[in-house]
Design a protein around this motif. Structure first.
Motif, mmCIF file in Angstrom:
data_model
loop_
_atom_site.group_PDB
_atom_site.id
_atom_site.type_symbol
_atom_site.label_atom_id
_atom_site.label_comp_id
_atom_site.label_asym_id
_atom_site.label_seq_id
_atom_site.Cartn_x
_atom_site.Cartn_y
_atom_site.Cartn_z
ATOM 1 N N MET A 197 32.878 -23.799 -54.273
ATOM 2 C CA MET A 197 32.712 -24.869 -55.017
ATOM 3 C C MET A 197 31.719 -25.555 -54.179
ATOM 4 S SD MET A 197 35.106 -27.971 -56.199
ATOM 5 C CE MET A 197 34.323 -29.296 -54.995
ATOM 6 N N ASP A 198 30.768 -26.250 -54.982
ATOM 7 C CA ASP A 198 29.592 -26.715 -54.244
ATOM 8 C C ASP A 198 29.995 -28.225 -53.553
ATOM 9 O OD1 ASP A 198 27.669 -24.930 -54.922
ATOM 10 O OD2 ASP A 198 26.423 -26.044 -56.559
ATOM 11 N N THR A 199 29.430 -28.378 -52.580
ATOM 12 C CA THR A 199 29.637 -29.793 -51.883
ATOM 13 C C THR A 199 29.267 -30.743 -52.694
ATOM 14 O OG1 THR A 199 28.629 -28.642 -49.905
ATOM 15 C CG2 THR A 199 29.068 -30.955 -49.800
ATOM 16 N N PRO A 200 30.150 -31.880 -53.062
ATOM 17 C CA PRO A 200 29.680 -32.945 -53.986
ATOM 18 C C PRO A 200 28.185 -33.719 -53.364
ATOM 19 C CG PRO A 200 31.836 -33.209 -53.197
ATOM 20 C CD PRO A 200 31.278 -32.107 -52.051
ATOM 21 N N LEU A 201 27.422 -34.088 -54.515
ATOM 22 C CA LEU A 201 26.205 -34.762 -54.266
ATOM 23 C C LEU A 201 26.647 -36.066 -53.558
ATOM 24 C CD1 LEU A 201 23.105 -34.238 -55.084
ATOM 25 C CD2 LEU A 201 23.753 -35.176 -57.267
ATOM 26 N N THR A 202 25.620 -36.308 -52.405
ATOM 27 C CA THR A 202 25.761 -37.689 -52.145
ATOM 28 C C THR A 202 25.429 -38.395 -53.350
ATOM 29 O OG1 THR A 202 25.297 -39.227 -50.358
ATOM 30 C CG2 THR A 202 23.417 -37.817 -51.517
ATOM 31 N N SER A 203 26.207 -39.910 -53.240
ATOM 32 C CA SER A 203 25.706 -41.079 -54.216
ATOM 33 C C SER A 203 24.909 -42.013 -53.722
ATOM 34 C CB SER A 203 27.314 -41.896 -54.447
ATOM 35 O OG SER A 203 27.772 -42.169 -53.153
ATOM 36 N N ARG A 204 24.555 -41.929 -52.435
ATOM 37 C CA ARG A 204 23.561 -42.757 -51.940
ATOM 38 C C ARG A 204 22.267 -41.901 -51.211
ATOM 39 N NH1 ARG A 204 24.812 -43.181 -46.789
ATOM 40 N NH2 ARG A 204 23.590 -45.150 -46.547
ATOM 41 N N PRO A 208 25.120 -32.030 -45.545
ATOM 42 C CA PRO A 208 25.813 -31.454 -46.820
ATOM 43 C C PRO A 208 25.819 -32.691 -47.670
ATOM 44 C CG PRO A 208 27.114 -30.970 -45.080
ATOM 45 C CD PRO A 208 25.918 -31.796 -44.131
ATOM 46 N N GLY A 209 25.611 -32.477 -48.968
ATOM 47 C CA GLY A 209 25.565 -33.304 -50.110
ATOM 48 C C GLY A 209 24.429 -34.105 -50.241
ATOM 49 N N SER A 210 23.378 -33.562 -49.544
ATOM 50 C CA SER A 210 21.819 -34.145 -49.486
ATOM 51 C C SER A 210 21.067 -33.326 -50.663
ATOM 52 C CB SER A 210 21.188 -34.498 -48.072
ATOM 53 O OG SER A 210 20.928 -33.017 -47.562
ATOM 54 N N VAL A 211 20.062 -33.711 -50.841
ATOM 55 C CA VAL A 211 19.014 -33.005 -51.915
ATOM 56 C C VAL A 211 17.686 -32.945 -51.112
ATOM 57 C CG1 VAL A 211 18.140 -32.790 -54.316
ATOM 58 C CG2 VAL A 211 20.435 -34.159 -53.852
#
Lengths: 302, 302, 302, 302
Positions: B1-8, B95-98
């Protein structure tokens, strides 16, 4: 010495009532009604002239009757048809009158036609138009004119179908610019077709791609108007024939050859439109050239 | 499963401060000041990053420091440079960054880069831009984005340099549309150069010809903007290199080959830009390709 | 009714003593000596005719003197020069004689020239040659002839410079085949140049590559003879001018346009030779077109 | 240090019994019978290998059995199929053996395949062939070989299908020369098709035209052999597929791009063959590309 140019153009004759000429002559007729003049119209198939008279209040005439006008405006498929008509009426023309040829003609034809008309005391101005049937109907055509300044200014107020009229040089320059304009149209259209085919093969949604391209550096009249309106809709309305665009691009190529110039891309694209005219049909709309690209790539542009 | 995307995305890093990247990063820095975040900037030659910090209030950092940001935006010459940078920082990413790549990259690179980043829990979005240095400075670039909808929407509010941002498809679609857009730019520009050379050989005044063409069907961004501003003025300001445009057209051609597609005009034009890059210079402005047309025709476009 | 064709050709005149014409006329003079006839020679610069007379025993004459011959053979740069000469002598020609034009002429010129000569009771046969100066010297030229069978057979025995003479069709067909032959020469030569440039960029030894290609499916006259002898040696001996080959390819292209045909590769290559004639020089040997390819690729073919 | 090269090649395996490979392997089998060795043959569809064994006395084997040979010769459609086979057998190969790949492969694949085989102690030589099925049957193929001199010399005596074998450079050079050879074949063939179409449109008899061209400067293997034998006869025997020729020309084009070279004619022609593969059929004989030219011109080449 040349016959003095007439100071009035009360009788105007329009020769050639095709998809472009029909509405163009309509604007001349409307102007005549305002100014108390007359607009004569002639077409190879007379029924079309009678329809024009009925719709616009022009007068349907024979070619010989048209020949006596003060201002003759012709709009025919190619310079060859202009030559035929000109030969047929040379003896009936009015000295001092002006012949404005709106055909997408050949620059080599212009000086020859001008010389021939001069023997009858008539001026010649080449004045092809751009804008398609929509601009012809709204009277907002762009007119690119070649000829002596004084003659261009003399006829300028009478070309009621013009939205913009620019003198681009001496006799033949109007035809030259038109040929190059249409060669650019042909290249830009074909390239856009190739580009969209590539994107289609890679599964990109073409509408979104066009939206972005039209906000980017690759945009052209073809991506902004022709392709969204005519290709992606699959309508390909036949307002300007594929064969005629191939002919125009061929004139630009011929101009390159005459001057020992080098235009490899226009040369290639002219040949591809010739191919499309054979494979898809010369009478189809010029945008239907992209159907050949579709066949070449096994993909539909939609 | 992918790391959750950061919300900020409170810390943004910009990699590559070239002619485009420098002003683009400036818009990110301005946004950060408004939102209380930070914009880190990195460039291969550090002096450029320090100049950016001085001008825009960003923070000049090392590549390793930049790697820890919540949002990384890269703008480099080609996908090869992106690969190098990505390899160098893979272990330091958050992790979670784009990672948003604004490079005019290769569609084949995108899925590979996305897969590589996924191993570090990082998302990849391809987001090349169009509009040149002028739109980069004014923050009105067109951004064509490839990637999953949710990720595109997550980064959309943070790309402060965008005037228009369109998701054109999945991973790689942004690169694909950019390559095709630039291929069309290349073709339209070259064809306009050929057309004007033909007219020049026939003695037509090019300014008048362009005025008419720009009111006619052959118009494009190149006849409306690039040629009047850069070619006829003889300025050829080097804002977008000839070699880079050749590279972009080559990507479009490569896409055609990969899909066994047929794009003969883009193929020829790519080769002609490669030739111009050799004969005129890869570092010259892309409009200087028309100097090769001038040599080919023995005429100057002015 | 046509004037009867003469049954004897005891006096032969040769017009145009260029690189090809000089040795061709030499073979006619040798034949005349055998048969007891006379060979008259004319050249625009008379010194060249006198040199021919001294070397081959021909008779240097004025154009008007040449006009009275039973058989006139012309070999000039283009059909335009043939038209000039023809206009100048039309009144002095001998009814019943034949004019054989070995110029690489334009198929459109042939019927016009034939018609003009018919008014003077003279036949016209188009008979361009291939083989270059080497075959001209050895009398082994290939002659491709257009015209009525009976006239072709009448002149066949007298064209002493021919190694092979084939009637390819009616008036103009000789010019047509010559133009296409030279267009193929142009394409094959250019393509071989591109191919070798690619190999050169990749470090392949070009002599070995040519050896293999010449035993393989990609071989042509250009890889077997022209490139090893003229290009790899860096000699580029100017026996057939680049400008003339561009002109010939242009005739083939013109033929395509006239028939609304599609020849995109010949179109492109014609334009590239026009470019080479500008950049490298129209007077250079046709193989020097590959110097433009060298510039386009930053590599030398050696 | 590399594993020493074996001094004997008593067991030879041939992988890929297509139109070319089948007769090529036959020559290896004949040689084995003379020398007391064995020729193993493998094909994806085993029936073809059994037919070969029945006809030539070879031994039909599985891919794993073939892998143990001293000399492996492969002849597959593209480098991608070679990669698949190589991956499948890498663990079973005999150290000291040599893999000779006669596929028309990609120059970029060669060093990669060589490196991969080195890990198993096996040498790699690229050795594509030219001459078509006729030369494959007669054992007179031209073989263009890339690789270290000593390895090329080691395998030279064993390639019994070769009429001429030339080492053209290091690893990949064989593939490079083959790609360029086939690109020249593609260009020469297409141009001849265009030229004949032009002549056909003008009513010239094509057989006579070819006779003359083949004694003139425009001649090539395609005018001398392919077109008279395959096109004018309307036979188009499918011995070498249109899709494969498009692929080969594409490799040459790819080589140009990799080196930032400029090959505009090869670029266009590659695209036209891609189009022909779509419109006419990738499985048709390569000469059937001229059927697209026929459609483009509305004329039949006969």
């Amino acid at each position: 010495m040349d016959t003095p140019l007439t100071s009035r153009f009360s009788t105007v004759a329009f020769l050639g009532l095709g998809a472009m000429g029909f509405p163009m002559a309509g604007h001349l007729a409307a102007r005549s009604r305002e100014t108390g003049g007359r607009t004569l119209v002639w077409n190879r198939t007379p029924g079309r002239a009678e329809a024009h008279a009925a719709e616009f209040g022009s007068v349907a005439v024979t070619l010989q009757e048209a020949a006596g006008a003060d201002l003759i405006v012709s709009c025919l498929p190619t310079s060859a048809e202009v030559d035929e008509v000109l030969d047929a009426v040379l003896g009936q023309l009015t000295p001092g009158s002006v012949w404005v040829d709106c055909t997408s003609g050949h620059p080599d034809a212009a000086p020859r036609q001008r010389d021939q008309l001069r023997t009858a005391g008539v001026r010649f101005v080449d004045a092809p138009v751009s804008g398609g049937t929509a601009a012809a109907k709204s009277g907002t055509l762009t007119v690119m004119v070649g000829g002596p300044q004084v003659e261009v200014e003399a006829v300028r107020p009478h070309l009621a179908f013009a939205g913009k009229l620019v003198r681009v040089g001496d006799t033949g320059a109007g035809f030259a610019v038109k040929a190059v304009n249409n060669a650019l149209l042909a290249v830009n259209l074909w390239a856009a077709g190739e580009g969209l085919a590539i994107l289609g093969l890679h599964g990109v949604q073409l509408g979104a791609a066009l939206e972005v391209i039209n906000a980017s550096s690759g945009r052209s009249n073809t991506t902004e108007n022709l392709i969204p309106q005519r290709v992606l809709t699959r309508e390909f309305p036949a307002t300007f024939g594929l064969g005629l665009l191939a002919k125009d691009a061929g004139i630009a190529l011929d101009m390159a050859e005459t001057a020992r110039g080098s235009a490899p891309v226009i040369a290639q694209v002219t040949a591809l439109y010739r191919a499309a005219a054979r494979v898809i049909g010369a009478q189809e709309d010029h945008t239907a050239a992209l159907k050949l690209i579709e066949q070449m790539n096994g993909v539909e542009l939609k």
